[in-house]
Design an enzyme around this catalytic site. Sequence first.
Site, PDB file in Angstrom:
ATOM      1  N   TYR A 253       3.561   1.323  -0.678  1.00  0.00           N
ATOM      2  CA  TYR A 253       2.905   2.629  -0.755  1.00  0.00           C
ATOM      3  C   TYR A 253       2.103   2.929   0.517  1.00  0.00           C
ATOM      4  O   TYR A 253       1.857   4.080   0.837  1.00  0.00           O
ATOM      5  CB  TYR A 253       1.935   2.671  -1.944  1.00  0.00           C
ATOM      6  CG  TYR A 253       2.541   3.109  -3.251  1.00  0.00           C
ATOM      7  CD1 TYR A 253       3.593   2.402  -3.823  1.00  0.00           C
ATOM      8  CD2 TYR A 253       2.054   4.217  -3.930  1.00  0.00           C
ATOM      9  CE1 TYR A 253       4.132   2.789  -5.030  1.00  0.00           C
ATOM     10  CE2 TYR A 253       2.591   4.614  -5.142  1.00  0.00           C
ATOM     11  CZ  TYR A 253       3.631   3.895  -5.681  1.00  0.00           C
ATOM     12  OH  TYR A 253       4.158   4.293  -6.890  1.00  0.00           O
TER      13      TYR A 253
ATOM     14  N   LYS B   6       9.516 -10.576  -6.675  1.00  0.00           N
ATOM     15  CA  LYS B   6      10.930 -10.692  -6.319  1.00  0.00           C
ATOM     16  C   LYS B   6      10.988 -11.746  -5.209  1.00  0.00           C
ATOM     17  O   LYS B   6      11.442 -11.484  -4.087  1.00  0.00           O
ATOM     18  CB  LYS B   6      11.454  -9.312  -5.871  1.00  0.00           C
ATOM     19  CG  LYS B   6      12.956  -9.232  -5.683  1.00  0.00           C
ATOM     20  CD  LYS B   6      13.749  -9.228  -6.983  1.00  0.00           C
ATOM     21  CE  LYS B   6      15.239  -9.239  -6.690  1.00  0.00           C
ATOM     22  NZ  LYS B   6      16.067  -9.458  -7.899  1.00  0.00           N
TER      23      LYS B   6
ATOM     24  N   ASP C  95      13.301  -7.896 -11.964  1.00  0.00           N
ATOM     25  CA  ASP C  95      14.463  -7.395 -12.713  1.00  0.00           C
ATOM     26  C   ASP C  95      14.494  -8.016 -14.113  1.00  0.00           C
ATOM     27  O   ASP C  95      14.730  -7.336 -15.116  1.00  0.00           O
ATOM     28  CB  ASP C  95      15.782  -7.636 -11.952  1.00  0.00           C
ATOM     29  CG  ASP C  95      15.889  -9.012 -11.327  1.00  0.00           C
ATOM     30  OD1 ASP C  95      14.902  -9.782 -11.365  1.00  0.00           O
ATOM     31  OD2 ASP C  95      16.973  -9.342 -10.799  1.00  0.00           O
TER      32      ASP C  95
ATOM     33  N   ASP D 250       4.070   0.255 -10.808  1.00  0.00           N
ATOM     34  CA  ASP D 250       4.316   1.674 -11.083  1.00  0.00           C
ATOM     35  C   ASP D 250       5.514   1.812 -12.020  1.00  0.00           C
ATOM     36  O   ASP D 250       5.459   2.493 -13.038  1.00  0.00           O
ATOM     37  CB  ASP D 250       4.576   2.414  -9.764  1.00  0.00           C
ATOM     38  CG  ASP D 250       4.889   3.882  -9.995  1.00  0.00           C
ATOM     39  OD1 ASP D 250       4.149   4.519 -10.766  1.00  0.00           O
ATOM     40  OD2 ASP D 250       5.882   4.378  -9.416  1.00  0.00           O
TER      41      ASP D 250
ATOM     42  N   ASP E 248       5.660   2.635 -16.532  1.00  0.00           N
ATOM     43  CA  ASP E 248       6.357   3.767 -17.173  1.00  0.00           C
ATOM     44  C   ASP E 248       7.322   3.217 -18.218  1.00  0.00           C
ATOM     45  O   ASP E 248       7.443   3.756 -19.322  1.00  0.00           O
ATOM     46  CB  ASP E 248       7.153   4.599 -16.148  1.00  0.00           C
ATOM     47  CG  ASP E 248       6.383   5.823 -15.668  1.00  0.00           C
ATOM     48  OD1 ASP E 248       5.141   5.733 -15.555  1.00  0.00           O
ATOM     49  OD2 ASP E 248       7.020   6.868 -15.399  1.00  0.00           O
TER      50      ASP E 248
HETATM   51  C1  IPM Z   1       1.105   6.621 -11.123  1.00  0.00           C
HETATM   52  C2  IPM Z   1       1.868   7.767 -10.508  1.00  0.00           C
HETATM   53  C3  IPM Z   1       1.552   7.847  -9.014  1.00  0.00           C
HETATM   54  C4  IPM Z   1       1.996   6.551  -8.360  1.00  0.00           C
HETATM   55  C5  IPM Z   1       2.174   9.067  -8.301  1.00  0.00           C
HETATM   56  C6  IPM Z   1       1.744  10.367  -8.930  1.00  0.00           C
HETATM   57  C7  IPM Z   1       1.879   9.064  -6.836  1.00  0.00           C
HETATM   58  O1  IPM Z   1       3.225   7.628 -10.751  1.00  0.00           O
HETATM   59  O2  IPM Z   1      -0.143   6.627 -11.038  1.00  0.00           O
HETATM   60  O3  IPM Z   1       1.732   5.739 -11.689  1.00  0.00           O
HETATM   61  O4  IPM Z   1       3.170   6.397  -7.998  1.00  0.00           O
HETATM   62  O5  IPM Z   1       1.166   5.669  -8.203  1.00  0.00           O
HETATM   63 MG    MG Z   2       3.740   6.012 -11.995  1.00  0.00          MG
END
Ligand code: IPM
Ligand code: MG
Length: 355
Positions: free
Chosen positions: A142, A190, A222, A246, A250
């Site tokens: 990042y 990884k 993975d 990240d 999700d």
């Molecule tokens: C998160 C989001 C952010 C990230 C985006 C909005 C930049 O997906 O906080 O998980 O990738 O960190």
């Molecule tokens: Mg995210």
Amino acid sequence: MKKHIAVLAGDGIGPEIVDQALKVMKAIETKYGHEFVFTPALMGACAIDACGNPYPEETHDLCMKSDAVLFGAIGDPKYDQDPKARIRPEQGLLAMRKKLGLYANIRPVSAFKSLVHKSPLKPELVDGADFVVLRELTGGIYFGEPRGRSENGTTAFDTCVYTRDEIIRIARLAFEYARKRKGKLTAVDKANILATSRLWRETIQELHSEYPDVELEFMFVDNAAMQLITWPKRFDVVVTENLFGDILTDEASVITGSLGLLPSASVGVHTSVFEPIHGSYPQAKGKNIANPLGTILSAALMCEYALGMPAEAEMIRMACQASMESGVVTVDIAEGTPSSTSEVGDWIARYILKA
Ligand code: IPM
Ligand code: MG
């Protein structure tokens, strides 16, 4: 207690979900006799529109002098569809994380009993799942330099960088967390491919000697992606680098039944930030349908981690639980007639005042 809270509602559904968390915090203020000073500030696409900077200096100054930051979401389709835009809302979020030194993003994932059937996973896999992901937040790909395009524009590159010290500070936090929980730490990397992952592995192995009571395992990312949805109950504390964290969180959110339910706390050197893990959900903007629980549960984390109010945090969690058990929930998790975003916020605030 008197506390100063910076409120960065951001873009998309940010303002409407943050409004619900504010209602809930005002109910806490009344019930427990606190004084909360909420100060709004701009960040994200709305800040670019207003002043050309997604994380303006005034916003940063406000965050620095506040006791906590409550944050909604950022992002706007006009930028998503324009990969050539030079200034992007996400840069504001990254600048905030970096300038506040928020190196650890804590994302607790636990299945809610009343929603177990809402998960796309089988109920017996989900029921009882309870773990926390510690995502490194200010390093890795990042932020790594160099990044960009070759001169003729046909090649692009990003760089993943980690230093030993960056790994130690988040790993230490993860060991401490594991100690307070079930004593099991999974470090996701990884290391069969990436040099940064090998430094993570080596550093965490060394640090383990200071935490011999914690059971440590390493897992390739993975494999972790697969195990998270086939056997989520095997996890207790997970620590990983920025990009893997990240993506995995999700994925982990589906365990609870909705991405709209997961809160997070970003902690580090300066003021901590509390935000739901979901994005700005532009399709729902202004429709009063988005799930506010991720943000309200982030306010609970804020009470616990930044304001020194654990009982208030527990009260917010109990009220959220009650709203789910009573079926007062938004369309993403509703069985019958869904409630609107603001109805859920009103219900939870009222529940707290009456409790
Ligand atoms: C998160 C989001 C952010 C990230 C985006 C909005 C930049 O997906 O906080 O998980 O990738 O960190
Ligand atoms: Mg995210």
